[in-house]
Scaffold this motif. Sequence first.
Motif, PDB file in Angstrom:
ATOM      1  N   PHE A  26      86.379  37.167  30.950  1.00  0.00           N
ATOM      2  CA  PHE A  26      85.252  36.394  30.614  1.00  0.00           C
ATOM      3  C   PHE A  26      85.459  35.429  31.590  1.00  0.00           C
ATOM      4  CE2 PHE A  26      82.925  32.590  29.746  1.00  0.00           C
ATOM      5  CZ  PHE A  26      81.777  33.118  29.065  1.00  0.00           C
TER       6      PHE A  26
ATOM      7  N   GLY B 247      82.633  32.168  34.285  1.00  0.00           N
ATOM      8  CA  GLY B 247      81.271  31.660  34.277  1.00  0.00           C
ATOM      9  C   GLY B 247      80.935  30.555  35.191  1.00  0.00           C
ATOM     10  N   VAL B 248      79.792  30.395  35.475  1.00  0.00           N
ATOM     11  CA  VAL B 248      79.501  29.339  36.557  1.00  0.00           C
ATOM     12  C   VAL B 248      78.687  28.084  36.013  1.00  0.00           C
ATOM     13  CG1 VAL B 248      78.461  28.725  38.824  1.00  0.00           C
ATOM     14  CG2 VAL B 248      79.891  31.012  38.491  1.00  0.00           C
ATOM     15  N   LYS B 249      78.575  26.799  36.127  1.00  0.00           N
ATOM     16  CA  LYS B 249      77.787  25.874  35.634  1.00  0.00           C
ATOM     17  C   LYS B 249      76.820  25.537  36.444  1.00  0.00           C
ATOM     18  CE  LYS B 249      80.712  21.549  35.902  1.00  0.00           C
ATOM     19  NZ  LYS B 249      81.689  22.167  37.049  1.00  0.00           N
TER      20      LYS B 249
ATOM     21  N   GLY C 187      83.205  28.317  47.852  1.00  0.00           N
ATOM     22  CA  GLY C 187      84.102  28.114  46.957  1.00  0.00           C
ATOM     23  C   GLY C 187      84.039  29.083  45.663  1.00  0.00           C
TER      24      GLY C 187
ATOM     25  N   GLY D 131      86.396  32.069  45.357  1.00  0.00           N
ATOM     26  CA  GLY D 131      87.323  31.454  44.229  1.00  0.00           C
ATOM     27  C   GLY D 131      87.352  32.495  42.989  1.00  0.00           C
ATOM     28  N   ALA D 132      86.111  32.962  42.951  1.00  0.00           N
ATOM     29  CA  ALA D 132      85.781  33.708  41.472  1.00  0.00           C
ATOM     30  C   ALA D 132      84.824  34.822  41.610  1.00  0.00           C
ATOM     31  CB  ALA D 132      84.969  32.556  40.414  1.00  0.00           C
TER      32      ALA D 132
ATOM     33  N   HIS E  22      77.030  23.482  29.768  1.00  0.00           N
ATOM     34  CA  HIS E  22      78.399  22.711  30.472  1.00  0.00           C
ATOM     35  C   HIS E  22      77.602  21.576  31.598  1.00  0.00           C
ATOM     36  CE1 HIS E  22      81.934  24.208  29.144  1.00  0.00           C
ATOM     37  NE2 HIS E  22      81.248  25.372  28.923  1.00  0.00           N
TER      38      HIS E  22
ATOM     39  N   TYR F   4      84.273  18.846  26.863  1.00  0.00           N
ATOM     40  CA  TYR F   4      83.734  19.843  27.635  1.00  0.00           C
ATOM     41  C   TYR F   4      85.007  21.239  27.498  1.00  0.00           C
ATOM     42  CZ  TYR F   4      83.134  22.025  32.278  1.00  0.00           C
ATOM     43  OH  TYR F   4      82.618  22.847  33.275  1.00  0.00           O
TER      44      TYR F   4
ATOM     45  N   ASP G  36      83.752  29.501  24.836  1.00  0.00           N
ATOM     46  CA  ASP G  36      83.527  30.455  25.907  1.00  0.00           C
ATOM     47  C   ASP G  36      84.187  31.721  25.715  1.00  0.00           C
ATOM     48  OD1 ASP G  36      81.395  28.731  26.235  1.00  0.00           O
ATOM     49  OD2 ASP G  36      82.077  28.197  28.304  1.00  0.00           O
TER      50      ASP G  36
ATOM     51  N   GLY H 234      88.904  29.734  39.893  1.00  0.00           N
ATOM     52  CA  GLY H 234      89.315  29.035  40.986  1.00  0.00           C
ATOM     53  C   GLY H 234      90.438  28.200  40.503  1.00  0.00           C
TER      54      GLY H 234
ATOM     55  N   ASP I 276      90.934  24.887  40.330  1.00  0.00           N
ATOM     56  CA  ASP I 276      90.578  23.887  39.678  1.00  0.00           C
ATOM     57  C   ASP I 276      90.402  24.105  38.162  1.00  0.00           C
ATOM     58  OD1 ASP I 276      88.225  25.428  40.533  1.00  0.00           O
ATOM     59  OD2 ASP I 276      87.146  23.568  39.817  1.00  0.00           O
TER      60      ASP I 276
ATOM     61  N   ARG J 244      91.323  27.813  46.341  1.00  0.00           N
ATOM     62  CA  ARG J 244      90.910  26.384  46.457  1.00  0.00           C
ATOM     63  C   ARG J 244      90.111  25.992  47.710  1.00  0.00           C
ATOM     64  NH1 ARG J 244      91.519  22.091  43.336  1.00  0.00           N
ATOM     65  NH2 ARG J 244      91.392  19.896  44.151  1.00  0.00           N
ATOM     66  N   VAL J 245      89.003  26.448  48.096  1.00  0.00           N
ATOM     67  CA  VAL J 245      88.345  26.338  49.286  1.00  0.00           C
ATOM     68  C   VAL J 245      88.108  24.849  49.384  1.00  0.00           C
ATOM     69  CG1 VAL J 245      86.079  26.731  50.548  1.00  0.00           C
ATOM     70  CG2 VAL J 245      87.435  28.746  49.120  1.00  0.00           C
TER      71      VAL J 245
ATOM     72  N   LYS K 100      88.203  19.309  47.569  1.00  0.00           N
ATOM     73  CA  LYS K 100      87.642  20.720  47.213  1.00  0.00           C
ATOM     74  C   LYS K 100      86.185  20.771  47.375  1.00  0.00           C
ATOM     75  CE  LYS K 100      86.022  21.399  42.832  1.00  0.00           C
ATOM     76  NZ  LYS K 100      85.541  21.844  41.661  1.00  0.00           N
ATOM     77  N   MET K 101      85.826  21.989  48.126  1.00  0.00           N
ATOM     78  CA  MET K 101      84.315  22.129  48.322  1.00  0.00           C
ATOM     79  C   MET K 101      83.639  22.204  47.029  1.00  0.00           C
ATOM     80  SD  MET K 101      82.279  25.127  50.282  1.00  0.00           S
ATOM     81  CE  MET K 101      83.368  24.778  51.964  1.00  0.00           C
TER      82      MET K 101
HETATM   83  P1  TYM Z   1      82.354  25.853  38.178  1.00  0.00           P
HETATM   84  O1  TYM Z   1      80.865  26.100  37.970  1.00  0.00           O
HETATM   85  O2  TYM Z   1      82.689  24.321  38.684  1.00  0.00           O
HETATM   86  O3  TYM Z   1      82.804  26.766  39.312  1.00  0.00           O
HETATM   87  C1  TYM Z   1      82.504  28.213  39.147  1.00  0.00           C
HETATM   88  C2  TYM Z   1      83.902  28.958  39.688  1.00  0.00           C
HETATM   89  O4  TYM Z   1      84.120  28.561  40.926  1.00  0.00           O
HETATM   90  C3  TYM Z   1      85.449  28.414  41.278  1.00  0.00           C
HETATM   91  N1  TYM Z   1      85.427  27.317  42.162  1.00  0.00           N
HETATM   92  C4  TYM Z   1      86.108  27.343  43.192  1.00  0.00           C
HETATM   93  N2  TYM Z   1      87.064  28.416  43.870  1.00  0.00           N
HETATM   94  C5  TYM Z   1      87.633  28.043  44.957  1.00  0.00           C
HETATM   95  N3  TYM Z   1      87.369  26.750  45.655  1.00  0.00           N
HETATM   96  C6  TYM Z   1      86.455  25.952  45.332  1.00  0.00           C
HETATM   97  N4  TYM Z   1      86.373  24.870  46.164  1.00  0.00           N
HETATM   98  C7  TYM Z   1      85.735  26.330  44.043  1.00  0.00           C
HETATM   99  N5  TYM Z   1      84.823  25.498  43.448  1.00  0.00           N
HETATM  100  C8  TYM Z   1      84.689  26.260  42.430  1.00  0.00           C
HETATM  101  C9  TYM Z   1      85.796  27.668  39.691  1.00  0.00           C
HETATM  102  O5  TYM Z   1      87.437  27.512  39.859  1.00  0.00           O
HETATM  103  C10 TYM Z   1      85.184  28.556  38.849  1.00  0.00           C
HETATM  104  O6  TYM Z   1      85.814  29.887  38.657  1.00  0.00           O
HETATM  105  N6  TYM Z   1      84.311  25.138  33.606  1.00  0.00           N
HETATM  106  C11 TYM Z   1      83.779  25.995  34.709  1.00  0.00           C
HETATM  107  C12 TYM Z   1      82.937  26.735  34.149  1.00  0.00           C
HETATM  108  C13 TYM Z   1      83.194  27.743  32.877  1.00  0.00           C
HETATM  109  C14 TYM Z   1      84.100  28.548  32.666  1.00  0.00           C
HETATM  110  C15 TYM Z   1      84.048  28.870  31.206  1.00  0.00           C
HETATM  111  C16 TYM Z   1      84.752  29.460  33.563  1.00  0.00           C
HETATM  112  C17 TYM Z   1      82.741  27.318  31.693  1.00  0.00           C
HETATM  113  N7  TYM Z   1      83.333  27.948  30.640  1.00  0.00           N
HETATM  114  C18 TYM Z   1      84.859  30.046  30.769  1.00  0.00           C
HETATM  115  C19 TYM Z   1      85.504  30.407  33.103  1.00  0.00           C
HETATM  116  C20 TYM Z   1      85.508  30.862  31.423  1.00  0.00           C
HETATM  117  C21 TYM Z   1      83.194  25.407  35.802  1.00  0.00           C
HETATM  118  O7  TYM Z   1      82.864  24.208  35.983  1.00  0.00           O
HETATM  119  O8  TYM Z   1      83.056  26.060  36.873  1.00  0.00           O
END
Ligand code: TYM
Length: 332
Positions: A5, A7-9, A17, A21-22, A44, A130, A137, A149, A151, A187-188, A197-198
Amino acid sequence: TTRIFSGVKPTGHLTLGNYLGAIRQWVESDQHRAEALFCVVDLHALTVDHDPARVRRLSRQTATLFLAAGLDPELCTLFVQSHVDEHTRLSYLLECTATDGEMRRMIQYKEKSVRERSTGGSVRLSLLTYPALMAADILAYGADEVPVGDDQAQHVELTRDLAVRFNQRYGHTFTVPRAVLPEVASRVMDLQDPTSKMGKSHAETSGIVYLLDEPEVVRKKIMRAVTDSGSDVVYDREAHPGVANLLELLASCTGDKPAVLAEQYSSYGALKRDTAEAVVELLRPVQARHAELCADPGTVDAVLRTGAERARALARPTVDAAYRAIGLLPAA
Ligand code: TYM
């Protein structure tokens, strides 16, 4: 089979990123080797000041980009979090499992709440809780792996703690998941500020490459990336974060190792040019498919409808079991 599982918010336009990252792992590996669910986690997006119309628009855009990036609804389940009530049902039980101290220790909460307060804003209670929703989830689907990623690793750690605690107190209910990070580009960093981070919700956008940026814009942003006054191309995240970030971007595109690439360059200019071209080529097919899908919104709607049905059917038994285990009287 392995369950996955992630997700992206929908708080902003998707960035490089998010992709490196994902999402790219989901497309290239996860959907082929496991029973995978990928979610637009719209609830979220309500934890910070938001514009309703924009959240709705970004939710659709994020789902469209999932498909454009190559997620195949025949192979995986794509859906929107608010379409499946099990997330919020389970979230409450996890709020009754976690402590407020655990929530307050989360780096993302600390950073975002400080930022909100320093600009005179207030902090929504949901920003604190959160991680309970994020844990819900993941745990509702019995996920073994959570590809994210760097973070998000701390949130997945907390999810593990909550799963273990719930299981110990109330009997085995949840699979204990683990975070899976990409080897390169977990971590871009922001191109203008390579020590942060981006992030898709940042206000200053010149250091952020969006998946839907035109090739010329991508080139410009990468060519203007902050490096430092030196000129030696070395891979050192501490001493040369800007150069290291470019090397990771290029490595992530080509499949090489950043340290190996460093040896092949003797100037920042050449490194930037090659990185820019590699990123433009990486995004080209995603952008082309995105344009096609935008002309055909019915496809996205149908995918999300089917996805929500499948997700509901998977989550309901686990969440019902958690309700019973924690002591709630089943409805007759
Ligand atoms: P979100 O929406 O901020 O980011 C989505 C995914 O992208 C990765 N990511 C990065 N990876 C590398 N470099 C970066 N600069 C970068 N920015 C973002 C994040 O690590 C993520 O994998 N809380 C989560 C969303 C979420 C979620 C979940 C994820 C809600 N429920 C359950 C996994 C499982 C979030 O805010 O991701």
